[in-house]
Enzyme design. Structure first.
Site: not given
Length: 392
Positions: A11, A35, A165
């Site tokens: 990430g 992953k 959002e």
């Protein structure tokens, strides 16, 4: 002997650590374990969930973004054998390490509320975002034969950053769904149920109030000060009040990866309190950053929120400290200064408070462009110009 650095998670934090370490040309073998073979912009998953973006718009191939000197293992981490310095994987052999950077990311948090897992959908990766989209479209399409008004009722559980959002993206998408499924004009309704009394508390009062007014002016019903006590098939309960709807999306909170608990860390909500230099107490070979780390703010004494901006800053600090350890130098404490907050309300609007080069406040259509700049910058910092352009 050359040391091995294992970085868990591709990430924002994990990729940033790898990029910084390779830029510093550290004398170590670097292994990135993720992953998936791709990185996705988790801050844009809500756009995929409603169909305003496709997975390819918010992702890029990790291998293409890594230097050849970095080893990539595409596999799921199941646990960490901390005493023997081994990362246990789902399909591959264990990976041995000298130093570990744990940046495994987040999972949805139910807070123990009854029925959340069974009757609502959340999104924390591309597959789950696509599952939310499929459920919305399938339920709206079903109205043609069911004539059940609840098939047109969308319930968003939580008015945190992601929830707000998401509401903005729904405003943009609802007219298209209405045309696509030949639904009655104004038939699709959206209720947002939030325990807190204040919406977007991280923003100045005038900006948060503007955002709430924008959403309500576009038909969103926000129920603040309304704690969710149960989720049922077809409804959400807050004590004695029931909100009916067959589309229930859970955005109430996140926790760190379950690997934290499964590996025996002392943790709360799968987050571990780390030392000021981001290492784990009594385990000087381990760094925890991003969603799995609880990092104390020395000024306030509270923990920093888990945002992409803070995760990237932690990655920079962890990489610098790793380089220092390899050189026999002392580590440095983590310090953070926010550059501001940008909250989109769909592709054409939003609110923002920017703290770089002064204190700037924006609202309306200008924030759409600002959000695009922020997204491009994050891709550029993690990968290359090619990936940034490909995401357009």
């Amino acid at each position: 002997m050359v040391k091995t650095i294992a970085v868990l998670g591709g990430g924002y934090a994990g990729l940033r650590v790898v990029k910084c370490l390779t830029h510093k040309k550290v004398d170590a073998r670097i292994i990135l374990i993720n992953k998936n073979k791709y990185h996705y912009e988790s801050t844009q998953l809500h756009e995929v969930a409603v169909g305003n973006k496709e997975p390819s718009d918010i992702s890029f191939d990790i291998r293409a973004a890594l230097p050849d000197s970095v080893d990539l293992i595409v596999d799921a981490v199941t646990s960490i054998d901390r005493e023997n310095h081994r990362v246990m994987l789902q399909e591959s052999d264990p990976v041995e390490y000298d130093y570990l950077v744990n940046a495994l990311g987040f999972e949805s948090e139910s807070f123990g509320i009854k029925g959340v897992a069974e009757h609502s959908l959340s999104f924390n990766d591309i597959d789950s975002a696509l599952a939310v989209r499929a459920h919305i479209e399938r339920t709206l399409a079903r109205y043609a034969t069911s004539h059940d008004q609840n098939d047109l009722h969308i319930l968003v559980c939580g008015a945190g950053f992601t929830g707000i959002e998401l509401l903005g993206e729904l405003i943009e998408r609802i007219p298209e769904w209405t045309r696509q499924y030949s639904l009655p004009e104004g038939g699709i309704t959206v209720d947002c149920i939030e325990a807190g009394k204040k919406i977007l508390p991280m923003l100045p009062e005038n900006l948060s109030s503007w955002a709430v007014k924008y959403l309500t002016d576009h038909g969103i019903k926000i129920h603040s000060g309304t704690p969710i006590t149960e989720v049922r098939a077809g409804s959400v309960l807050s004590n004695d009040t029931e909100f009916p709807g067959n589309i229930i999306i859970w955005t109430t909170g996140v926790q760190g990866s379950h690997v934290i608990c499964d590996s025996g860390y002392s943790q709360k909500r799968n987050r571990v309190v780390v030392e000021n230099d981001l290492r784990v107490k009594d385990h000087p070979d381990e760094f925890l950053i991003g969603d799995v780390a609880a990092v104390p703010d020395p000024d306030s004494g509270r923990f920093y929120p888990t945002t992409a901006q803070i995760a990237v800053a932690q990655a920079d600090c962890a990489a610098s400290n790793l380089a220092a350890l390899l050189d026999g130098r002392p580590t440095s404490d983590f310090h953070f200064s926010s550059v501001g907050t940008v909250c989109s309300l769909g592709p054409g609007s939003g609110v923002a408070a920017i703290d770089e080069l002064g204190h700037w406040k924006f609202k309306g259509h200008k924030v759409g462009l600002l959000k695009r700049i922020v997204n491009d910058r994050s891709v550029l910092e993690l990968a290359h110009v090619k990936e940034m352009l490909a995401s357009r």
